[in-house]
Enzyme design. Structure first.
Site, PDB file in Angstrom:
ATOM      1  N   GLY A  12       0.781  -1.386   0.136  1.00  7.82           N
ATOM      2  CA  GLY A  12      -0.522  -0.148   0.007  1.00  7.82           C
ATOM      3  C   GLY A  12       0.864   1.400   0.009  1.00  7.82           C
ATOM      4  O   GLY A  12       2.133   1.156   0.401  1.00  7.82           O
ATOM      5  N   GLY A  15       2.294   5.766   4.499  1.00  8.60           N
ATOM      6  CA  GLY A  15       0.772   6.330   5.346  1.00  8.60           C
ATOM      7  C   GLY A  15       0.223   5.270   5.717  1.00  8.60           C
ATOM      8  O   GLY A  15      -0.602   5.821   5.817  1.00  8.60           O
ATOM      9  N   GLY A  17      -0.791   2.059   6.479  1.00  9.73           N
ATOM     10  CA  GLY A  17      -0.768   1.254   7.441  1.00  9.73           C
ATOM     11  C   GLY A  17      -0.394   0.042   7.733  1.00  9.73           C
ATOM     12  O   GLY A  17      -0.878  -0.532   8.692  1.00  9.73           O
ATOM     13  N   SER A  86       6.350  -1.673  -1.568  1.00 13.40           N
ATOM     14  CA  SER A  86       6.353  -2.380  -3.220  1.00 13.40           C
ATOM     15  C   SER A  86       4.555  -2.152  -4.614  1.00 13.40           C
ATOM     16  O   SER A  86       4.020  -2.821  -4.347  1.00 13.40           O
ATOM     17  CB  SER A  86       5.780  -4.302  -3.011  1.00 13.40           C
ATOM     18  OG  SER A  86       4.909  -4.724  -1.660  1.00 13.40           O
TER      19      SER A  86
END
Length: 178
Positions: A12, A15, A17, A86
């Site tokens: 993701g 920031g 999470g 990634s």
């Protein structure tokens, strides 16, 4: 429950999470008797990928290294948790194809507005000002997973809701006790 290892591949935006969720599920897994190692993107970059920049080639090399280590750990009965942006689908697929244990891709989805709001380091602001080149989500693409095993929406869900969704999935797959 088997002593089989598996890979939890968090992906993701910066920031979103990923590391926070990894830190949330780790003690829950340990309490269930699972051996766990976390490969945090920033730590791997510091210790295994020092000297790499943020070009596409360098990012791909970094992610391949994470995938290689995750595979080594998982094939030896460890739950390997990766928490790295990634950003490119093709390299995540390479890591999945290399895996000799269950590979569970977890898309930690959060809208750009949410991650920019959470940006404690000011990276998005610097990227928007042109001070950081090749910044994922701003001047470099993030390719969201087409078919992740799990999607958590950290802009809408609490850490507990997202983490419990992951634990529930692992139980359903028989990777954790019911």
């Amino acid at each position: 429950m088997s002593s089989q290892g598996f890979i939890l591949w968090f992906t993701g935006l910066s920031g979103a999470g990923k590391s926070t969720l990894a830190q949330y599920v780790t003690p829950k897994l340990i309490d269930l008797g699972v051996k766990v190692e976390t490969l945090d993107g920033d730590e791997v970059r510091e210790n295994l990928s020092k000297g790499l920049g943020f070009s596409k080639e360098d990012r791909d090399t970094n992610i391949r290294r994470i995938g290689y280590v995750a595979n080594l750990l998982s094939r030896n009965g460890v739950c390997s948790i990766t928490a790295a942006i990634s950003p490119y689908e093709a390299v995540r697929k390479e890591c999945r194809d290399m895996a000799q244990a269950p590979f569970i891709e977890i898309y930690v989805e959060a809208p750009l507005a949410v991650v920019e709001e959470r940006d404690t380091k000011g990276l998005y602001k610097k990227a928007r000002a042109g001070e950081i080149k090749n910044f994922t989500g701003i001047s470099d693409p993030y390719e969201a997973p087409a078919k992740p095993e799990i999607v958590v929406h950290t802009g809408d869900e609490s850490i507990e809701q997202s983490g419990d969704k992951i634990i529930g999935y692992l139980r359903e797959r028989g990777l954790l006790p019911a």
